[in-house]
Design a protein around this motif. Structure first.
Motif: not given
Length: 448
Positions: A281-286, A314-315, A366-368, A390-392
């Protein structure tokens, strides 16, 4: 005797029609005041309709899965007194997210905020059985006792259970036909499964499915209703409207994992444990600070892209009732532990059905994550009207050539999808590479 008509309630917010997702009663049942009669669903919440009076069910106004107009006849009751009475459902009906209405008796392990396309349901149209005293007596007389644990239901009498209970029974190999239900209208609960297992093990007579190689020709039709229907409609709308493209990159998270474990050892007991999601989340925000066109929503009907300074993340979370995407507001203002606490809270609220309606809308990206089931590559679907997701994938240890030597490193893939109408391939690749840079050198996450 008189007739009392309960109409489909007006839930507000301009909603003109709702979907009937479950009956708790059947014609001939006797009900008391405040007894739950039915569950009806809007886009984001399920409303439980109670009975405002004592009476006997004469007829039901629709079938499970049917979309009904507000104000239409829902149930017709025979009540004491004379004359016909038409009444809407009481104004103090309880509204709650779907999982709350569907699973009042579940006691499962907390679900991680993971996305999945798998969902199992029971036979919804046959999921309600009458609960009158005469029917109960007839069932007891006609059905032979099985293993001393419960009466086998007569032909045509199907057990009442929530999807979560049905799935658990299937996993345990238990035939619900032989499990006595202690819930309303004979509903089988998780406690009933535990009791059945405990008694069956002591007696050596638990009824389970055969594990032989017998030929099977059974089939089951599962109506796509309720939250499952809403998910299907949302996914169809996203794929129909958005020209997707997916970009996959591998990330070396060895140093990140070392830092995460060290932070948990030092502050885990006081601040809470960190998973990899807060770092993502933090890396996406930056990274979004450099690529504002990705933190956006596209109104394709009016041809307007709205870019947001705030990152409302979104989570994607898999719940017993289906996929939900609760929203973590203002992720840009949260540190790692605040992110971790909020992700945990939202995941638990979604699982337990306590997530508020406004927490399920308004996300800008959204992060999934599929967690340990993440596989190597995935192609996540953009959450319309957002323009990126972004998918992990899972973390695996692999041999890597580093400075001429073969060493073991922890590698994780990012599989991310974008709306090609708004996001160019170059910008998407640069965005993911920026995230990769933060994750591979996590000290940069703390540089102002």
């Amino acid at each position: 005797m008189g007739i009392h008509i309960i109409k489909m309630p007006d839930i507000g917010e301009g909603i003109a029609e709702v979907e009937l997702v479950e009956w708790h009663v059947q014609p001939g049942d006797t009900v008391v005041e405040d007894q739950l009669l039915a569950d009806v669903m809007t886009d984001k919440a399920t409303v439980q309709v109670p009975s405002p009076v004592h009476g006997k069910i004469v007829s039901l106004g629709g079938k499970v899965g049917q979309v009904m107009a507000v104000g239409s006849e829902l149930i017709r009751l025979e009540v004491e007194g004379s004359g016909n009475v038409a009444a809407s459902a009481r104004p103090d009906i309880q509204s709650a997210p779907l999982a709350a209405a569907k699973q009042p008796d579940t006691a499962e392990e907390p679900a991680s905020p993971e996305i999945s396309s798998l969902w199992v349901s029971g036979d919804r149209e046959a999921a309600v059985v009458p609960s009158t005293a005469s029917n109960a007596a007839a069932l007891k007389d006609k059905a032979p006792q099985h293993a001393g644990l419960g009466a086998a239901r007569p032909d045509g009498g199907k057990p009442l259970a929530s999807p979560a209970v049905r799935q658990r029974a299937w996993d345990l190999g238990i035939e619900l036909q032989y499990v006595a239900g202690s819930g309303p209208s004979g509903r089988i609960t998780h406690h009933d499964l535990d009791t059945y297992l405990d008694h069956g093990k002591s007696a050596g007579t638990v009824a389970v499915r055969s594990t032989s190689f017998a030929v099977r020709d059974d089939e089951e039709q599962v109506p796509v209703i309720g939250l499952r229907r809403k998910i299907a409609q949302k996914m169809q709308e996203s794929k129909r409207r958005i020209p997707h493209f997916t970009y996959v990159e591998e990330v070396d998270v060895t140093e990140l994992e070392i830092l995460r474990l060290r932070l948990n050892q030092q502050w885990g007991d006081t601040r809470g444990k960190l998973t990899i999601l807060p770092f993502l989340v933090r890396s996406m925000v930056l990274a979004l600070g450099e690529f504002p066109q990705i933190n956006a929503r596209f109104d394709d009907e009016n041809g307007v892209v709205t870019r947001y300074g705030a990152v409302h993340m979104g989570i994607a979370a898999q719940t017993p009732a289906g996929l939900m995407v609760p929203v973590m507001r203002h992720s840009e203002s949260r540190d790692l532990w605040s992110c971790a606490a909020e992700i945990k809270r939202l995941a638990e609220a979604a699982r337990d059905g306590h997530v508020a309606r406004d927490e399920l809308s308004g996300s800008t990206i959204t992060l999934t994550s599929l967690g340990p089931l993440g596989g190597i590559v995935s192609t996540p679907v953009v959450n319309y009207p957002e323009v990126a997701i972004v998918g992990v994938n899972r973390i695996v240890e692999r041999p890597v050539i580093l400075a001429g030597a073969v060493v073991a490193r922890k590698i994780m893939n990012l599989s991310s999808s974008f709306d090609h109408r708004v996001v160019d391939g170059l910008h998407a690749a640069e965005f993911i590479q920026r995230i990769r840079g933060y994750l591979e050198c996590p000290a940069l996450l703390f540089v102002e």
